[in-house]
Design an enzyme around this catalytic site. Structure first.
Site, PDB file in Angstrom:
ATOM      1  N   ASP A  10       0.845  -1.206   0.000  1.00 42.21           N
ATOM      2  CA  ASP A  10       0.000   0.000   0.000  1.00 42.21           C
ATOM      3  C   ASP A  10       0.877   1.252   0.000  1.00 42.21           C
ATOM      4  OD1 ASP A  10      -2.227   1.654   0.173  1.00 42.21           O
ATOM      5  OD2 ASP A  10      -3.050   0.722   1.954  1.00 42.21           O
ATOM      6  N   HIS A 202      -7.775  -1.078   9.107  1.00 42.99           N
ATOM      7  CA  HIS A 202      -6.820  -0.511   8.141  1.00 42.99           C
ATOM      8  C   HIS A 202      -7.156   0.977   8.007  1.00 42.99           C
ATOM      9  CE1 HIS A 202      -4.521  -0.938   4.174  1.00 42.99           C
ATOM     10  NE2 HIS A 202      -5.173   0.182   3.958  1.00 42.99           N
ATOM     11  N   CYS A 235      -4.263   4.829  -2.531  1.00 42.18           N
ATOM     12  CA  CYS A 235      -4.676   4.017  -3.673  1.00 42.18           C
ATOM     13  C   CYS A 235      -4.936   4.952  -4.848  1.00 42.18           C
ATOM     14  CB  CYS A 235      -5.938   3.230  -3.309  1.00 42.18           C
ATOM     15  SG  CYS A 235      -6.657   2.345  -4.688  1.00 42.18           S
ATOM     16  N   ASN A 244      -1.050   5.867   4.837  1.00 44.01           N
ATOM     17  CA  ASN A 244      -1.577   4.974   5.869  1.00 44.01           C
ATOM     18  C   ASN A 244      -1.148   5.494   7.237  1.00 44.01           C
ATOM     19  OD1 ASN A 244      -2.476   2.174   4.542  1.00 44.01           O
ATOM     20  ND2 ASN A 244      -0.761   2.986   3.380  1.00 44.01           N
TER      21      ASN A 244
HETATM   22  P1  HMG Z   1      -9.648  -5.538 -16.120  1.00 43.26           P
HETATM   23  O1  HMG Z   1      -9.048  -4.595 -17.108  1.00 43.26           O
HETATM   24  O2  HMG Z   1     -11.108  -5.484 -15.914  1.00 43.26           O
HETATM   25  O3  HMG Z   1      -9.283  -7.066 -16.360  1.00 43.26           O
HETATM   26  O4  HMG Z   1      -8.882  -5.335 -14.739  1.00 43.26           O
HETATM   27  P2  HMG Z   1      -9.026  -7.946 -17.586  1.00 43.26           P
HETATM   28  O5  HMG Z   1      -9.216  -9.344 -17.105  1.00 43.26           O
HETATM   29  O6  HMG Z   1      -9.828  -7.456 -18.764  1.00 43.26           O
HETATM   30  O7  HMG Z   1      -7.469  -7.746 -17.877  1.00 43.26           O
HETATM   31  C1  HMG Z   1      -6.942  -6.582 -18.450  1.00 43.26           C
HETATM   32  C2  HMG Z   1      -5.464  -6.784 -18.692  1.00 43.26           C
HETATM   33  O8  HMG Z   1      -4.790  -6.991 -17.440  1.00 43.26           O
HETATM   34  C3  HMG Z   1      -5.152  -8.018 -19.517  1.00 43.26           C
HETATM   35  O9  HMG Z   1      -3.945  -7.738 -20.193  1.00 43.26           O
HETATM   36  C4  HMG Z   1      -4.907  -9.083 -18.488  1.00 43.26           C
HETATM   37  O10 HMG Z   1      -4.076 -10.108 -18.929  1.00 43.26           O
HETATM   38  C5  HMG Z   1      -4.194  -8.289 -17.429  1.00 43.26           C
HETATM   39  P3  HMG Z   1      -3.938  -7.342 -21.753  1.00 43.26           P
HETATM   40  O11 HMG Z   1      -4.481  -8.557 -22.437  1.00 43.26           O
HETATM   41  O12 HMG Z   1      -4.836  -6.163 -21.894  1.00 43.26           O
HETATM   42  O13 HMG Z   1      -2.502  -7.044 -22.018  1.00 43.26           O
HETATM   43  N1  HMG Z   1      -4.372  -8.858 -16.084  1.00 43.26           N
HETATM   44  C6  HMG Z   1      -3.373  -9.170 -15.275  1.00 43.26           C
HETATM   45  N2  HMG Z   1      -2.047  -9.097 -15.417  1.00 43.26           N
HETATM   46  C7  HMG Z   1      -1.306  -9.517 -14.379  1.00 43.26           C
HETATM   47  N3  HMG Z   1      -1.823  -9.954 -13.211  1.00 43.26           N
HETATM   48  C8  HMG Z   1      -3.153 -10.050 -13.041  1.00 43.26           C
HETATM   49  C9  HMG Z   1      -3.973  -9.646 -14.111  1.00 43.26           C
HETATM   50  N4  HMG Z   1      -5.310  -9.595 -14.265  1.00 43.26           N
HETATM   51  C10 HMG Z   1      -5.530  -9.115 -15.479  1.00 43.26           C
HETATM   52  N5  HMG Z   1      -3.651 -10.487 -11.887  1.00 43.26           N
HETATM   53  C11 HMG Z   1      -8.160  -6.069 -12.587  1.00 43.26           C
HETATM   54  C12 HMG Z   1      -9.302  -6.006 -13.575  1.00 43.26           C
HETATM   55  C13 HMG Z   1      -8.708  -6.574 -11.266  1.00 43.26           C
HETATM   56  C14 HMG Z   1      -7.125  -7.071 -13.132  1.00 43.26           C
HETATM   57  C15 HMG Z   1      -7.497  -4.672 -12.467  1.00 43.26           C
HETATM   58  O14 HMG Z   1      -8.484  -3.715 -12.270  1.00 43.26           O
HETATM   59  C16 HMG Z   1      -6.514  -4.610 -11.329  1.00 43.26           C
HETATM   60  O15 HMG Z   1      -5.484  -5.258 -11.382  1.00 43.26           O
HETATM   61  N6  HMG Z   1      -6.789  -3.810 -10.285  1.00 43.26           N
HETATM   62  C17 HMG Z   1      -5.951  -3.720  -9.118  1.00 43.26           C
HETATM   63  C18 HMG Z   1      -6.097  -2.371  -8.503  1.00 43.26           C
HETATM   64  C19 HMG Z   1      -5.265  -2.268  -7.240  1.00 43.26           C
HETATM   65  O16 HMG Z   1      -4.330  -3.024  -7.022  1.00 43.26           O
HETATM   66  N7  HMG Z   1      -5.619  -1.305  -6.377  1.00 43.26           N
HETATM   67  C20 HMG Z   1      -4.922  -1.071  -5.150  1.00 43.26           C
HETATM   68  C21 HMG Z   1      -5.138  -2.135  -4.122  1.00 43.26           C
HETATM   69  S1  HMG Z   1      -6.654  -1.914  -3.200  1.00 43.26           S
HETATM   70  C22 HMG Z   1      -6.208  -0.786  -1.970  1.00 43.26           C
HETATM   71  O17 HMG Z   1      -5.194  -0.162  -2.051  1.00 43.26           O
HETATM   72  C23 HMG Z   1      -7.092  -0.669  -0.744  1.00 43.26           C
HETATM   73  C24 HMG Z   1      -6.492  -1.377   0.488  1.00 43.26           C
HETATM   74  O18 HMG Z   1      -5.238  -0.828   0.836  1.00 43.26           O
HETATM   75  C25 HMG Z   1      -7.442  -1.255   1.678  1.00 43.26           C
HETATM   76  C26 HMG Z   1      -7.948   0.175   1.899  1.00 43.26           C
HETATM   77  O19 HMG Z   1      -7.146   1.119   1.997  1.00 43.26           O
HETATM   78  O20 HMG Z   1      -9.178   0.304   1.957  1.00 43.26           O
HETATM   79  C27 HMG Z   1      -6.303  -2.883   0.219  1.00 43.26           C
HETATM   80 MG    MG Z   2      -5.037   1.078   1.928  1.00 37.10          MG
END
Ligand code: HMG
Ligand code: MG
Length: 296
Positions: A10, A202, A235, A244
């Site tokens: 994060d 968190h 994020c 954080n």
């Molecule tokens: P999407 O575009 O809807 O998914 O993303 P997709 O299945 O159509 O895939 C798009 C492209 O991503 C494709 O590649 C996939 O292969 C690739 P392309 O064919 O276009 O070249 N792909 C991946 N590559 C590697 N690893 C993977 C993967 N999945 C798909 N796992 C998706 C949907 C969920 C993948 C995307 O939106 C994503 O990765 N989001 C993550 C966002 C994120 O990490 N946010 C921060 C974390 S949450 C947070 O910080 C909050 C927290 O701290 C708690 C709080 O504070 O409340 C936890």
């Molecule tokens: Mg967070």
């Protein structure tokens, strides 16, 4: 007490300047040196969504894992699970939210679709004997929808627990909660029969309320807190989410409360200075600025 360190994940995910794998690995090692036993290392997410963590495969391959330390990673889908398996992880986190709009921006799914996407991920984790956690983001406020109802938080938390995660982490993603909100949301979770030992909090310190919220959650029986050494974090899909809760600030508070947590504050400050040096910014946390002095 459990202090669950989120700095390498994060803390760094929202940084736009490149950070070397060496600097990340050194950070994780210094955190383990300080006594942290749960260090969220990185995310196996789309590299387009989070470019800063696109090096997750190499990072996990090079990370020298220490016995007794858990290094969870974020996994949003089966593609992430494949990468996690290839990296031989044994702890993962799935992540969704209590508000639809944030979930759509963050993972491009509805909340219900995210639960479906996590089902095979958590089930495989359980088959393999891995530890798992589910995040419920925007549990207090959503940058797109505003106030979030505690009923929505309870609903998502229960659905994650039904999938089989070991615990849920309740996220104040944009740092809007105060103690009364914590009493309301945690009270609803406990009232729904979720044990305090299955809950982590968190907090982001965007408005300076994180430590007050910790104190409130402690009074309610919560014993696991997420924090980021150096106070970094946010994020990219949560506009306005500042850092954080800083691990060093949390450690100091817990020490003053006489609660044991296993972390050495002086060593932790070495890790905090490392991260501020890496990012080229002065250490902005309270305890980081005050240095190592403390009441005997
Ligand atoms: P999407 O575009 O809807 O998914 O993303 P997709 O299945 O159509 O895939 C798009 C492209 O991503 C494709 O590649 C996939 O292969 C690739 P392309 O064919 O276009 O070249 N792909 C991946 N590559 C590697 N690893 C993977 C993967 N999945 C798909 N796992 C998706 C949907 C969920 C993948 C995307 O939106 C994503 O990765 N989001 C993550 C966002 C994120 O990490 N946010 C921060 C974390 S949450 C947070 O910080 C909050 C927290 O701290 C708690 C709080 O504070 O409340 C936890
Ligand atoms: Mg967070």
């Amino acid at each position: 007490m459990r202090i669950y360190e989120v700095g390498p994940r994060d803390g760094l995910q929202n940084e736009s300047a490149p950070i070397s794998i060496d600097a990340k690995l050194r950070f994780i090692d210094l955190l383990a040196d300080a006594g942290l036993r749960e260090i969220e290392a990185t995310s196996f997410v789309s590299p387009r969504a989070i470019p800063q963590l696109a090096d997750a495969d190499e990072l996990m391959a090079r990370l020298e894992r220490r016995p007794g330390v858990r290094y969870p990673v974020l996994v949003p889908n089966e593609r992430g699970l494949e990468r996690a398996e290839a990296a031989a992880v044994d702890a993962l986190c799935v992540f969704t939210a209590a508000s639809e709009e944030f979930t759509a921006h963050n993972i491009n799914m509805s909340i219900a679709a995210s639960i479906d996407a996590f089902r095979p991920v958590v089930s495989t984790a359980r088959e393999r004997g891995w530890w798992s956690r589910g995040y419920v983001s925007t549990a207090f406020g959503c940058p797109y929808q505003g106030r979030v109802d505690e009923g929505a938080v309870v609903d998502v938390a229960l659905r994650l627990l039904e999938l089989g995660v070991d615990e849920v982490s309740i996220g104040d993603t944009i740092g809007v909660a105060g103690p009364a909100d914590v009493r309301r949301v945690v009270g609803a979770l406990l009232g729904a029969g979720i044990g305090a030992d299955r809950l982590a909090m968190h907090f982001h310190d965007t408005r300076g309320t994180a430590l007050a919220n910790v104190t409130t959650a402690l009074d309610l029986g919560i014993r696991c807190f997420d924090a980021s050494t150096g106070g970094t974090g946010g994020c990219p899909y949560a506009p306005g989410a500042a850092g954080n809760l800083a691990t060093e600030d949390l450690v100091y508070l817990l020490e003053r409360e006489g609660l044991s947590h296993g972390v050495d504050l002086d060593r932790l400050l070495v890790a905090a200075r490392h991260v501020s040096g890496t990012l080229g910014r002065p250490l902005g946390t309270k305890v980081g600025q005050a240095g190592g002095w403390r009441l005997p």
